[in-house]
Write a protein that holds these residues in place. Structure first.
Motif, mmCIF file in Angstrom:
data_model
loop_
_atom_site.group_PDB
_atom_site.id
_atom_site.type_symbol
_atom_site.label_atom_id
_atom_site.label_comp_id
_atom_site.label_asym_id
_atom_site.label_seq_id
_atom_site.Cartn_x
_atom_site.Cartn_y
_atom_site.Cartn_z
ATOM 1 N N HIS A 124 43.303 48.275 51.574
ATOM 2 C CA HIS A 124 44.468 47.432 50.707
ATOM 3 C C HIS A 124 45.976 47.725 51.094
ATOM 4 N N ILE A 169 42.982 37.661 53.692
ATOM 5 C CA ILE A 169 42.803 38.184 52.212
ATOM 6 C C ILE A 169 43.561 38.981 51.406
ATOM 7 N N LEU A 172 45.473 36.795 49.169
ATOM 8 C CA LEU A 172 44.522 36.781 47.967
ATOM 9 C C LEU A 172 44.645 37.619 46.898
ATOM 10 N N THR A 173 44.558 38.965 47.614
ATOM 11 C CA THR A 173 44.423 40.040 46.686
ATOM 12 C C THR A 173 45.787 40.379 46.077
ATOM 13 N N ILE A 176 45.645 37.828 43.003
ATOM 14 C CA ILE A 176 44.548 38.303 42.043
ATOM 15 C C ILE A 176 44.952 39.446 41.137
ATOM 16 N N ARG A 277 37.707 43.655 42.148
ATOM 17 C CA ARG A 277 38.613 42.948 42.946
ATOM 18 C C ARG A 277 38.380 42.546 44.216
ATOM 19 N N ARG A 280 35.443 40.067 44.198
ATOM 20 C CA ARG A 280 36.152 38.730 43.635
ATOM 21 C C ARG A 280 36.783 38.131 44.716
ATOM 22 N N CYS A 281 37.558 38.981 45.281
ATOM 23 C CA CYS A 281 38.398 38.355 46.475
ATOM 24 C C CYS A 281 37.537 37.576 47.499
#
Length: 300
Positions: A124, A169, A172-173, A176, A277, A280-281
């Motif tokens: 990430h 994503i 989104l990460t 969150i 995390r 969840r994402c």
């Protein structure tokens, strides 16, 4: 562990794969990455060698006793199958985001990694940028009133990259990681096939019932950029804070983190938080996709 070396293979040699090969061949001095040794790379295309790295077959990579870990840089669509093969072969895995294109597969693979006592690490790099680190500092301790994150970029081939909630994503990460757990209140997607244009709009609520919006927009010639508008009780943040360039490349930072995990230098708490995390994402990405693909509700 001090002198332990982990043999690695890079699978897929697109932009990320080539960066991986470069960084594995030139580890940062006295960093955890010095414990990684590149044995070769796997590609469907025939390269022979890239610099000093030699091309090997997938079968050899899976079978080799000298290879302990795989760096998976293939197209999104094939991540799931490739992760599965390497975990089944008893190897640690680093994979570029998104880990999979379905939440169920992600949970299954994570369970498999834990049963086999292998590290499953999802890259990430968007959390490692200086821009993001500054943003996170700026947001820390503030009370959100409402916010929007709007991403634009060029067209993707969805057959390879998957639904935009998965291919995007990274956004989104961010949300969150900045604002804690979110729930999806609605999500829609507009596509103009003739113009090769697509826009996904997702509405979330934070745990404190504050609204957040994520817009993922792609079309021909659209510049790759992120716009933010986060309003707090203390005022609004509309521009990214100034950030210096990092001395260490993003893939190298990620590689060091993976090597630290292999060496057992990352705490159980950190590993658990990261697992939560990531999964969840992916769960949320799937909820978003389901919302967007529902036939329009007919209101009578």
């Amino acid at each position: 562990q001090i002198n332990k070396m982990f043999g690695t293979v890079v699978v897929g040699v697109g932009i990320a794969g080539l960066a991986r090969i470069r960084d594995l061949m030139n580890p940062m001095p006295s960093s955890p990455s010095e414990h990684l040794k590149l044995f070769g790379f796997v590609s469907r295309r025939n390269f022979g060698n890239i610099n000093e790295a030699k091309q090997i077959t997938l079968e050899d990579a899976l079978r080799s006793k000298e290879i302990h870990a795989a760096f998976i840089s293939t197209e999104n669509r094939s991540h799931e199958e490739t992760i599965r093969m390497f975990l089944e072969a008893g190897k640690h895995v680093l994979v570029e985001y998104p880990m999979t294109l379905s939440a169920r597969a992600a949970h299954e693979l994570w369970e498999m990694a834990e049963q086999k006592d292998k590290i499953l690490h999802v890259e990430h790099i968007e959390l490692l940028t200086e821009e993001y680190k500054q943003l996170k500092k700026e947001v820390a301790g503030k009370d959100l009133v409402k916010g929007t994150l709007h991403f634009t970029g060029s067209v993707l081939d969805e057959k390879k990259t998957g639904f935009p909630a998965f291919s995007g994503i990274a956004r989104l990460t961010w949300l969150i990681d900045l604002f804690g757990d979110l729930t999806v209140t609605s999500a829609t997607r507009e596509k103009q096939a003739d113009k090769n244009y697509s826009r996904m709009i997702v509405h979330f609520q934070t745990a404190n019932k504050k609204p957040l919006i994520w817009i993922e927009e792609r079309g021909p010639g659209m510049r790759r950029e992120k716009k933010i508008n986060f309003c707090f009780t203390s005022g609004c943040l509309e521009n990214f804070p100034q950030a210096p360039r990092s001395a260490v490349g993003l893939f190298m930072q990620d590689q060091n983190l993976f090597a630290k995990k292999l060496l057992g230098q990352v705490s159980k708490e950190e590993l658990a938080a990261e697992k939560w995390r990531i999964l969840r994402c992916l769960d949320l990405a799937e909820v978003i996709q389901q919302h967007c693909e529902q036939p329009e509700k007919i209101c009578s």
